[in-house]
Design a protein around this motif. Structure first.
Motif, short mmCIF file in Angstrom:
data_model
loop_
_atom_site.label_atom_id
_atom_site.label_comp_id
_atom_site.label_asym_id
_atom_site.label_seq_id
_atom_site.Cartn_x
_atom_site.Cartn_y
_atom_site.Cartn_z
N SER B 53 0.83 -1.20 -0.04
CA SER B 53 -0.08 0.00 0.09
C SER B 53 0.81 1.26 -0.06
N GLU B 55 0.49 3.97 1.92
CA GLU B 55 0.63 4.03 3.13
C GLU B 55 2.09 3.41 3.86
N ARG B 56 1.95 2.05 3.37
CA ARG B 56 3.04 1.33 3.88
C ARG B 56 4.52 1.81 3.30
N LEU B 89 -0.75 11.94 7.25
CA LEU B 89 -1.73 10.89 7.32
C LEU B 89 -2.54 10.88 8.64
N MET B 93 0.05 7.96 10.48
CA MET B 93 -0.03 6.41 10.32
C MET B 93 1.50 6.15 10.03
N PHE B 97 4.29 4.01 12.45
CA PHE B 97 4.55 2.74 12.26
C PHE B 97 6.08 2.60 12.04
N ARG B 148 -5.43 10.02 -1.85
CA ARG B 148 -6.47 9.23 -1.40
C ARG B 148 -7.39 9.95 -0.16
N GLN B 149 -6.36 10.12 0.87
CA GLN B 149 -6.99 10.74 2.23
C GLN B 149 -7.67 12.03 2.02
#
Lengths: 341, 341
Positions: B53, B55-56, B89, B93, B97, B148-149
């Motif tokens: 993804s 985000e990752r 994010l 996020m 992480f 996306r967000q």
């Protein structure tokens, strides 16, 4: 230039401990029916607080709480050098809009429900390091704005599992100052992000407990003290279930917390009478319990030394939907009435 | 104990200026085709960066950038006392992480695209105040995770107005240290939240320009210097339109920025060739332009004194849908190769 204020692995010793000269707390109707009701400065009767949305109401909570803390200290807005704060809403909506209206230079923080001690820690450093005379630390949360953002529209009436917690509606504000009158912030242990693989967003206590345990254990080791150095070690919002997990985990680590350990999320509601399941949560939880109940106990010398450990679950809706586990963080701040050598 | 390091209205003078001993930058494919390509440490060829993804991928960008900055400094993860950082994010996020995987005690920050200088400011204070030996400041953004967000699914192929900016895919990391070798962080001016009533989320440059102007003007007044004290005053991500607005506004305030003013969002892309409209934006924009291009110019002494002013628009999707205007904040950090008295 060396880090003379660093002790052990991750603790800061404040050589000239800043004073907490004023606090204020404003809470919602449900918190005003809980066991700590008499310690809050104001209980609002309508969770919209006269505004047209819950988010605006939350922003107003912060503004009014900051103004009240100033009034109680006999200070004005322009006496405050910097404001540290945050909330749970995306892009810190409530704190950002409050900072705009208050006009104080602003550092926005996000540590989920750990933000109150993150904020206190950085505010304390600003005072102790000679960067500011008066700094305000504040956080807020709001049950309805949090449910809307993180879970479901309230109108759906979704059922809540028994492991779930109830987001506190409220804001706490704390003014730190160079004035030497106590209670003082003496030590800070910023937390590492810990993840034991919990992925259930309705069981955040379990996700946060290992972070709380890591920070408390590190703090005690860094200071080479036992838990009974403190009159109370109080976590942010582990709730009933998270508190029990934390007690078990820390016992396995060989640390005896005995009866000196509690959690703001456990104290703020009466779960049986108030249907709050595992207890309170949210940035506002440890903020109002500290600014209301705990600060008064320190001023009255019913408590002389406490370790406040706000706890945050760093999940997002996106991370949940992408199947990620829930990382958590806990920051510890030691608050003492008297200064030892 | 008094605030001896405070000068003027809202500026901090670092009496023992911390050194920036290492930086690193990793950017996406589009940034790698822009005018600053040669200054970045690594250009990824696929914006998923091998992950499942965006985000990752963004989280991996931070992790790899931090590791690279450490490697360049000859340091290891456990040499770093604290990490300050954030991203765009929800619930930070990608940074949260990354902090989990890196295992460094972590202060999460949110200042929208101003987070790079917020992060540098607080990291500098941790070093200067004697609280830490090595601190890392980092931010990231990612075009696809941000679209996306904040906007629309990329698959919709929505048309972008000409005032809109292109979120930079990239992460910058900066290591601050007690070592005295320069360049140094000498002054910090944390910003107030300013709102001139702009409500168009596709014109964030206009929303942020007044905050940049307020912070720059306050900084110059607090230090009692003219803009030409600096070789370059560089804002974060005002873009072409916001930069012109800022120039006009500050001229009206009687400040002459002459030709020493630019913006990271203007520098990072070639808008005509790259179809990026008003320019780059995002937390990663000023992060990679500073960690890549500007830091090299300071090391080469092509620039000796700069004022970096990252700029953030503190809107959220909820605030936009509720008809709120866009508050903005800008934090300034002065970076100098030589120390005067």
């Amino acid at each position: 230039m060396v880090a003379v204020k660093k002790i052990g692995n991750q603790t800061i010793k404040l050589l000239n401990p800043p004073s907490i000269i004023s606090t204020a707390s404003i809470v919602g109707p449900k918190e005003g029916q809980g066991p700590l009701a008499k310690y809050f400065d104001q209980i609002i009767q309508d969770d919209l607080f006269g505004e047209k949305s819950w988010e605006r109401a939350e922003s107003k909570l912060i503004k009014e709480t900051v103004k009240l803390a100033l009034k109680k200290a006999g200070l004005h807005l322009n006496d405050i050098d910097y404001m540290f704060g945050g909330d749970l809403l995306n892009q810190l909506m409530s704190t950002s809009f409050a900072a705009r209206d208050l006009g104080i230079p602003f550092f926005g923080l996000y540590g989920a429900c750990s933000t109150m001690t993150e904020s206190l820690a950085l505010a304390a450093i600003m005072i102790e390091g000679g960067y500011a005379d008066n700094v305000i630390a504040t956080t807020s949360s709001h049950f309805s704005s949090a449910e809307r953002q993180f879970r479901f529209p309230l109108e759906l009436g979704n059922q809540r599992p028994l492991t779930s917690q109830w987001t506190v509606t409220g804001s706490g504000a704390v003014i730190l100052s160079t004035k030497s009158e106590g209670p003082y912030i003496t030590y800070i242990t910023p937390g590492k992000v810990i993840d034991y693989g919990i992925s259930d967003p309705n069981n955040m206590g379990a996700a946060m407990a290992p972070a709380a345990v890591h920070t408390i254990k590190t703090h005690l080791e860094d200071l080479a003290i036992d838990a009974d150095y403190y009159d109370l070690i109080v976590t942010g919002d582990l709730g009933e279930i998270g508190k029990e997990i934390a007690k078990d985990l820390i016992k396995k680590e060989g640390v005896n917390l005995s009866n000196k350990f509690t959690d703001c999320g456990v104290e703020i509601f009466d779960p049986k009478k108030q249907d709050t399941h595992s207890g309170g949560s949210g940035c506002g939880c440890s903020a109002v319990v500290f600014a209301g109940y705990l600060y008064e106990q320190l001023k009255l010398k019913n408590l002389n030394r406490i370790l406040l450990v706000s706890t945050g679950a760093l999940l997002s809706q996106t991370s949940f939907h992408q199947g990620e586990t829930i990382p958590a963080v806990a920051h510890a701040v030691a608050i003492e009435c008297h200064l030892s050598n």
